[in-house]
Design an enzyme around this catalytic site. Sequence first.
Site, PDB file in Angstrom:
ATOM      1  N   ASN A   1       0.801  -1.221   0.000  1.00 26.90           N
ATOM      2  CA  ASN A   1       0.000   0.000   0.000  1.00 26.90           C
ATOM      3  C   ASN A   1       0.834   1.272   0.000  1.00 26.90           C
ATOM      4  O   ASN A   1       0.379   2.314  -0.471  1.00 26.90           O
ATOM      5  CB  ASN A   1      -0.926  -0.010   1.225  1.00 26.90           C
ATOM      6  CG  ASN A   1      -1.695   1.270   1.375  1.00 26.90           C
ATOM      7  OD1 ASN A   1      -2.652   1.525   0.647  1.00 26.90           O
ATOM      8  ND2 ASN A   1      -1.274   2.097   2.318  1.00 26.90           N
TER       9      ASN A   1
ATOM     10  N   SER B   1      -4.559   3.101  -8.016  1.00 22.84           N
ATOM     11  CA  SER B   1      -5.442   4.269  -7.927  1.00 22.84           C
ATOM     12  C   SER B   1      -6.255   4.330  -9.211  1.00 22.84           C
ATOM     13  O   SER B   1      -5.822   3.807 -10.257  1.00 22.84           O
ATOM     14  CB  SER B   1      -4.619   5.550  -7.779  1.00 22.84           C
ATOM     15  OG  SER B   1      -5.423   6.702  -7.979  1.00 22.84           O
TER      16      SER B   1
ATOM     17  N   TYR C   1       2.686  10.583 -10.556  1.00 25.24           N
ATOM     18  CA  TYR C   1       1.811   9.716  -9.765  1.00 25.24           C
ATOM     19  C   TYR C   1       0.990   8.802 -10.678  1.00 25.24           C
ATOM     20  O   TYR C   1       0.881   7.593 -10.446  1.00 25.24           O
ATOM     21  CB  TYR C   1       0.890  10.584  -8.909  1.00 25.24           C
ATOM     22  CG  TYR C   1      -0.007   9.840  -7.959  1.00 25.24           C
ATOM     23  CD1 TYR C   1       0.468   9.351  -6.748  1.00 25.24           C
ATOM     24  CD2 TYR C   1      -1.357   9.645  -8.257  1.00 25.24           C
ATOM     25  CE1 TYR C   1      -0.361   8.686  -5.866  1.00 25.24           C
ATOM     26  CE2 TYR C   1      -2.199   8.980  -7.386  1.00 25.24           C
ATOM     27  CZ  TYR C   1      -1.702   8.508  -6.187  1.00 25.24           C
ATOM     28  OH  TYR C   1      -2.527   7.842  -5.315  1.00 25.24           O
TER      29      TYR C   1
ATOM     30  N   LYS D   1       1.242   4.668 -10.768  1.00 24.67           N
ATOM     31  CA  LYS D   1       0.041   3.915 -10.403  1.00 24.67           C
ATOM     32  C   LYS D   1      -0.412   3.015 -11.554  1.00 24.67           C
ATOM     33  O   LYS D   1      -0.881   1.898 -11.331  1.00 24.67           O
ATOM     34  CB  LYS D   1      -1.073   4.869  -9.976  1.00 24.67           C
ATOM     35  CG  LYS D   1      -0.830   5.512  -8.613  1.00 24.67           C
ATOM     36  CD  LYS D   1      -0.771   4.478  -7.492  1.00 24.67           C
ATOM     37  CE  LYS D   1      -0.708   5.115  -6.109  1.00 24.67           C
ATOM     38  NZ  LYS D   1      -0.724   4.149  -5.003  1.00 24.67           N
TER      39      LYS D   1
ATOM     40  N   ILE E   1     -10.937   8.963  -1.703  1.00 27.41           N
ATOM     41  CA  ILE E   1     -11.110   8.407  -0.370  1.00 27.41           C
ATOM     42  C   ILE E   1     -10.744   9.488   0.647  1.00 27.41           C
ATOM     43  O   ILE E   1      -9.762  10.213   0.476  1.00 27.41           O
ATOM     44  CB  ILE E   1     -10.217   7.165  -0.150  1.00 27.41           C
ATOM     45  CG1 ILE E   1     -10.518   6.105  -1.225  1.00 27.41           C
ATOM     46  CG2 ILE E   1     -10.409   6.596   1.248  1.00 27.41           C
ATOM     47  CD1 ILE E   1     -11.908   5.533  -1.208  1.00 27.41           C
TER      48      ILE E   1
END
Length: 249
Positions: A90, A143, A156, A160, A189
């Site tokens: 994670n 993600s 990012y 991902k 989230i």
Amino acid sequence: MKRVENKIAIVTGAATGIGQAIGEVLAEHGAWVLVTDINGDGAEKVAAGIRERGGRAESFRVDIGNATEIEAAVKKVSDQFGRIDILCNNAAYIGQWHDVLNATDTEWDGCLNATILGTQRFTRAVLPWMIPQKSGSIIVTSSIQGMVACPNSVSYTTVKAGLIGFAKSAACDYGKHNIRVNVISPGPIKVGYSPPPGHPSHTYQINNTFLGRTGLPREVGHAALFLASDESSFITGAVLPVDGGWTAM
């Protein structure tokens, strides 16, 4: 029913947010959990909370950019139990994201070394324990940004998306050993760095979900529980969006 009773699990990036929720949910369902994070005090606080509620957990400070620290964490678990059943990759590098013209080498180096290579290093370290036992569940947190375009986040988004490719490749290579590798792709989230209600970014998030809200870390935790449990015994190489419908649009 405790769905991962007596399973031995490692969760990375578990001092806060989604990682914390994954560790807590696994422990509630009977797993022994090693809570790892670069924030060692935060990891111990989470582990202590699990123990206070009757679960089983210990903590270990790990910088996923450091192969030696990863190997030490895996050795701690393997020396204690002689097996590892679940790995939840994670942890990721969290920073300020930019577009192609403005993304710095520091931003790229953090994403590549921590998010991609950290996942590779942890997976490489646990496989020698999973292969002989002919079982294991490896879960990778990607993600929705690895699946669909979002603005101003090229480093990012790239890593991902890379995690999805990593998981599919590993699932292909190690299925013969009954080791399953799957991906969770969270959408918006509610975590510590989320935009607050009323902020334009928050409005953008809820407008892009069918459910019209942001999700909770425990909702991702329950998806991880499913993939960690024997209930998903014929699922590997899959990508499970936990995104309120964002990627279905």
